[in-house]
Design a protein around this motif. Structure first.
Motif, short mmCIF file in Angstrom:
data_model
loop_
_atom_site.label_atom_id
_atom_site.label_comp_id
_atom_site.label_asym_id
_atom_site.label_seq_id
_atom_site.Cartn_x
_atom_site.Cartn_y
_atom_site.Cartn_z
N TRP A 11 32.82 -16.00 41.22
CA TRP A 11 34.35 -15.75 40.95
C TRP A 11 34.52 -14.70 39.90
N ARG A 12 33.92 -14.90 38.82
CA ARG A 12 34.34 -14.13 37.48
C ARG A 12 34.04 -12.85 37.80
N ARG A 13 32.69 -12.56 38.51
CA ARG A 13 32.50 -10.96 38.79
C ARG A 13 33.31 -10.35 39.74
N VAL A 14 33.80 -11.21 40.60
CA VAL A 14 34.90 -10.67 41.88
C VAL A 14 36.13 -10.26 41.04
N TYR A 15 36.34 -11.15 40.12
CA TYR A 15 37.91 -10.77 39.32
C TYR A 15 37.65 -9.58 38.49
N LEU A 16 36.55 -9.72 37.73
CA LEU A 16 36.00 -8.31 36.96
C LEU A 16 36.16 -7.06 37.66
N PHE A 17 35.65 -7.18 38.89
CA PHE A 17 35.59 -6.00 39.89
C PHE A 17 36.78 -5.68 40.21
N VAL A 18 37.69 -6.41 40.60
CA VAL A 18 38.99 -6.09 40.99
C VAL A 18 39.93 -5.54 39.97
N LEU A 19 39.62 -6.12 38.59
CA LEU A 19 40.51 -5.70 37.50
C LEU A 19 39.81 -3.90 37.10
N ILE A 20 38.73 -3.88 37.27
CA ILE A 20 37.92 -2.55 37.02
C ILE A 20 38.61 -1.63 38.19
N VAL A 21 38.64 -1.88 39.43
CA VAL A 21 39.29 -1.09 40.32
C VAL A 21 40.58 -0.68 40.30
N PHE A 22 41.47 -1.58 40.04
CA PHE A 22 42.77 -1.74 39.55
C PHE A 22 43.14 -0.66 38.44
N VAL A 23 42.29 -0.73 37.30
CA VAL A 23 42.57 0.08 36.34
C VAL A 23 42.10 1.65 36.62
N ALA A 24 41.17 1.74 37.36
CA ALA A 24 40.67 2.92 37.69
C ALA A 24 41.58 3.50 38.52
N TRP A 25 42.26 2.94 39.68
CA TRP A 25 43.31 3.40 40.44
C TRP A 25 44.46 3.83 39.45
N VAL A 26 44.94 3.06 38.64
CA VAL A 26 46.12 3.43 37.88
C VAL A 26 45.84 4.54 36.98
N GLY A 27 44.61 4.64 36.56
CA GLY A 27 44.05 5.85 35.63
C GLY A 27 44.04 7.16 36.58
#
Length: 44
Positions: A18-34
């Motif tokens: 689950w830690r990797r899932v949360y990290l992946f979601v966070l990275i995708v979110f930051v990429a979209w905002v950027g």
């Protein structure tokens, strides 16, 4: 008898914890905002 499901297992092939899932979601979110920020500045 079946053993109870492991709470740490996600069932996803690339994201096994689950830690990797949360990290992946966070990275995708930051990429979209950027991406949205860059596109907004380019086209405004």
């Amino acid at each position: 008898m079946k053993s109870p499901p492991d709470d740490e297992s996600t069932g996803l092939p690339g994201l096994r914890t689950w830690r990797r899932v949360y990290l992946f979601v966070l990275i995708v979110f930051v990429a979209w905002v950027g991406l949205l920020t860059v596109l907004t500045r380019m086209y405004s």
